[in-house]
Design a protein around this motif. Structure first.
Motif, PDB file in Angstrom:
ATOM      1  N   LYS A   1     -69.461  28.031  57.535  1.00  0.00           N
ATOM      2  CA  LYS A   1     -68.681  27.440  57.363  1.00  0.00           C
ATOM      3  C   LYS A   1     -67.476  28.108  58.022  1.00  0.00           C
TER       4      LYS A   1
ATOM      5  N   GLU B   1     -70.059  22.963  56.464  1.00  0.00           N
ATOM      6  CA  GLU B   1     -70.504  23.234  56.997  1.00  0.00           C
ATOM      7  C   GLU B   1     -71.933  23.836  57.461  1.00  0.00           C
TER       8      GLU B   1
ATOM      9  N   GLY C   1     -65.941  23.791  52.727  1.00  0.00           N
ATOM     10  CA  GLY C   1     -65.618  23.725  53.367  1.00  0.00           C
ATOM     11  C   GLY C   1     -66.869  22.825  54.305  1.00  0.00           C
TER      12      GLY C   1
ATOM     13  N   VAL D   1     -62.751  26.140  56.315  1.00  0.00           N
ATOM     14  CA  VAL D   1     -62.885  26.317  53.934  1.00  0.00           C
ATOM     15  C   VAL D   1     -61.800  26.433  53.640  1.00  0.00           C
TER      16      VAL D   1
ATOM     17  N   GLY E   1     -63.382  29.071  49.500  1.00  0.00           N
ATOM     18  CA  GLY E   1     -64.446  28.910  49.824  1.00  0.00           C
ATOM     19  C   GLY E   1     -65.617  27.790  50.297  1.00  0.00           C
TER      20      GLY E   1
END
Length: 231
Positions: A104, A115, A113, A107, A111
């Motif tokens: 990712k 990918e 975001g 982000v 976490g």
């Protein structure tokens, strides 16, 4: 082999393959070009949990020159301690049977975001979820489907590459471009609104952010994690 690249005039298509004498090291050419190792091949230096300041106590292994997500241990995702803006990121990965993970970028603090999907398309059910294959390996997860002719090497290490030039992004697999898109525009927002990320108002629009490796409870191997930053 000649590889097409829309961003060649700017930066990012120097050489897509390098003579590598040893894992988790930089060649003389890479050093000259400005590449940096994001993982030293031995320790957890430069990485931390998304949920704490330290590295996860369980769920990850740094032994044998391979950074491994351990099956079922669920130590949680890890992120770099440095944020990145414009870059070329290269990571060698190897899937175990039925595995699911991801790389990712851009982000947020939780976490969430963009990918680069890392998935066993043949054995993991998520490959058939989403819309028209947009959760398959190499895809921009739940948003844009990777080229189905992608050159995956089964049961071996593959090289993922993510190229970011401001709002222009590309996903590559083993030297072949499989996804390209622009973010921070009206079309991007419409795409996000049609995905599972629609509740995140500014999804994927960060100026800079850490790189994240996902722990999805399956064993996945990473090595040769390198980045070339550009202004």
């Amino acid at each position: 082999m000649k590889v097409k690249c829309l961003l060649a005039s700017l930066l990012f298509c120097t050489s897509l393959s390098y003579a590598q004498s040893e894992d988790n090291t930089l060649t003389k050419k890479e050093k000259t070009e400005g590449w940096k190792l994001l993982w030293d091949g031995k320790t957890n230096a430069g990485w931390k949990s998304t949920k704490a300041d330290g590295f996860p106590a369980t769920g990850w292994s740094t032994e044998g020159g391979v950074l491994k997500v351990l099956k079922s241990a669920r130590g949680g995702d890890i992120i770099t301690t440095t944020k990145y803006k414009n870059f070329v990121l290269k990571i060698d990965f190897k899937l175990t049977e039925g595995a699911n993970s991801g790389i990712k970028y851009f982000v947020n603090s939780s976490g969430i975001g963009c990918e680069y999907q890392v998935l066993d398309d043949d054995k993991h059910p998520d490959a058939k979820a989403g819309v028209e294959g947009n959760r398959t390996l190499g895809s921009l997860y739940d948003l844009i489907t990777a080229d189905p002719k992608k050159p995956l090497k089964k049961d071996d290490f593959n090289t993922a590459m993510i190229v970011v030039n401001n709002n222009r992004v590309e996903h590559w697999l083993n030297g072949v471009k499989i996804v390209e898109y622009d973010r921070n525009n009206q079309m991007w927002r419409a795409l996000v609104n049609y995905s599972k990320y629609k509740k995140y108002a500014d999804f994927g629009n960060a100026t800079e952010a850490p790189i994240l490796l996902q722990d999805h409870g399956d064993e996945v191997w990473f090595k040769n994690i390198k980045i070339l930053e550009k202004k």
